[in-house]
Motif scaffolding. Structure first.
Motif, mmCIF file in Angstrom:
data_model
loop_
_atom_site.group_PDB
_atom_site.id
_atom_site.type_symbol
_atom_site.label_atom_id
_atom_site.label_comp_id
_atom_site.label_asym_id
_atom_site.label_seq_id
_atom_site.Cartn_x
_atom_site.Cartn_y
_atom_site.Cartn_z
ATOM 1 N N GLU A 281 0.836 -1.208 0.000
ATOM 2 C CA GLU A 281 0.000 0.000 0.000
ATOM 3 C C GLU A 281 0.873 1.261 0.000
ATOM 4 O OE1 GLU A 281 -4.200 1.152 1.882
ATOM 5 O OE2 GLU A 281 -2.730 0.661 3.421
ATOM 6 N N THR A 284 2.321 1.834 -3.382
ATOM 7 C CA THR A 284 1.272 2.367 -4.271
ATOM 8 C C THR A 284 1.064 3.853 -3.997
ATOM 9 O OG1 THR A 284 0.208 0.223 -4.233
ATOM 10 C CG2 THR A 284 -1.145 2.060 -5.003
ATOM 11 N N TRP A 285 0.963 4.225 -2.723
ATOM 12 C CA TRP A 285 0.794 5.642 -2.374
ATOM 13 C C TRP A 285 1.961 6.471 -2.891
ATOM 14 C CZ3 TRP A 285 -0.868 5.129 3.490
ATOM 15 C CH2 TRP A 285 -2.224 4.773 3.540
#
Ligand code: NAP
Length: 324
Positions: A281, A284-285
């Motif tokens: 995550e 991805t951020w």
């Protein structure tokens, strides 16, 4: 290979830069050629013998690296030689090569520069885990971050903002406040000039804050423990100021808030799948521009002592990396 060795628990000046044998590949592991190693405050505690765990001597400090896979051990199917990765090694990062369990290695897109990738592990991942799994922070809540221009504090500012909180950064200088504001903080309080308690009261309409990300300890922790709102979560992250505070538990009873311990290193061992999901995550951020790594300074491997001193002398704004 060249590496930094801790031969006795002593001040960081006693670390030595030496030629040592490269680690041998092991089952379930990969050998990473290190391009960048992140420098974290706990690295200094570890070499001085002040950390929660004491490794066997001698050891190479450095818990997070980014680089390229050089060898793959037996039983590792999901990683291959030549892949660009980040690795959580716990120890061994201040070196040209490090052996890392394959469960703690994550391939990364080519677009991420390796120095920034090394800085995306401990500081950001601690903030992410703390706010997600430990505080379960919700959109619209208030988040107060101490040491907010430091490595993990600045990451908490960015991630708190991304998770929908109103972020109040607490720092010791105007320069550090400006860094926190530039990284998404809604408010910044310079506690050497402003009354922290009164300013927070006024910013929260006397309700207190929902979540505190507390990195400093000592008096700062005591002040924060009196700023909590109903159902709040006071996250115990660290004691950069050096003093581990004692806590009168009646405060938590009266205001109905929780004091929540955060130990990201242990989380990665107890919940490896959650750790990997969190890292994916975060990457991805990063790719979406929602979090960034602010490299304040980089140092050559031989200058690792200077890198650690830069962090412990309270100068760092964001991250410091070593480039072996
Ligand atoms: N729980 C975990 O899993 C976990 C993971 C990573 C780090 N940590 C801990 O979190 C804390 C912060 O780590 P970090 O890597 O963000 O450190 P850092 O980059 O050095 O930042 C620490 C901040 O603490 C403040 N501070 C106050 N008194 C200080 C002092 N005497 N010396 C140094 N800093 C002082 C400074 O902010 P101001 O000048 O603005 O006050 C500084 O920016 C450390 O205690 C570290 O061990 C915990």
């Amino acid at each position: 290979m060249q590496a930094i060795l801790c031969k006795s628990f002593a001040p960081i000046d006693q670390l030595v830069f030496e030629e040592v044998p490269s680690p041998e590949i092991k089952k379930g592991h990969v050998l990473i050629e290190v391009s960048a190693a992140g420098v974290n405050f706990p690295d200094s505690l570890l070499v001085e013998g002040l950390y929660q765990m004491k490794p066997d001597l001698p050891f190479i400090p450095g818990s997070e690296v980014a680089g390229v896979i050089k060898e793959v051990g037996e039983g590792v199917a999901h990683l291959k030689i030549g892949q660009k990765v980040i690795g959580l090694c716990m120890l061994g990062g201040y070196a040209q090569e490090v052996l890392v369990p394959a469960t703690h290695v994550l391939p990364i897109p080519d677009q991420i520069p390796l120095d920034e990738a090394a800085g995306l592990v401990t500081a950001h991942a601690t903030a992410h885990h703390a706010l997600k799994q430990r505080a379960s922070i919700k959109k619209g809540e208030t988040l107060l971050v101490t040491g907010a221009a430091g490595g993990t504090g600045l990451a908490a500012v960015q991630i708190g903002k991304e998770m929908g909180a109103t972020v109040i950064a607490v720092c010791s200088t105007k320069e550090k406040c400006d860094v926190a504001l530039a990284n998404g903080a809604d408010h910044a309080i310079n506690y050497t000039e402003q009354d922290l308690k009164e300013t927070v009261k006024s910013l929260t309409n006397k309700k207190g804050v929902d979540v505190v990300y507390e990195c400093v300890g000592g008096d700062m922790f005591h002040t924060c423990s009196r700023l909590m709102g109903w159902n709040g979560r006071l996250l115990v992250i660290g004691f950069a100021g050096g003093e581990i505070p004692e806590f009168p538990v009646n405060l938590s009873l009266v205001k109905g808030y929780s004091v929540v311990g955060v130990f990201w290193g242990s989380f990665t061992q107890h919940q490896p799948q959650d750790f990997m999901d969190n890292m994916k995550e975060l990457v991805t951020w990063y790719m979406q521009g929602k979090v960034k790594v602010n490299i304040d300074k980089s140092f050559a491997l031989k200058d690792s002592v200077d890198a650690l001193k830069y962090v412990t002398s309270r100068q760092v704004k964001g991250k410091v990396v070593i480039l072996p």
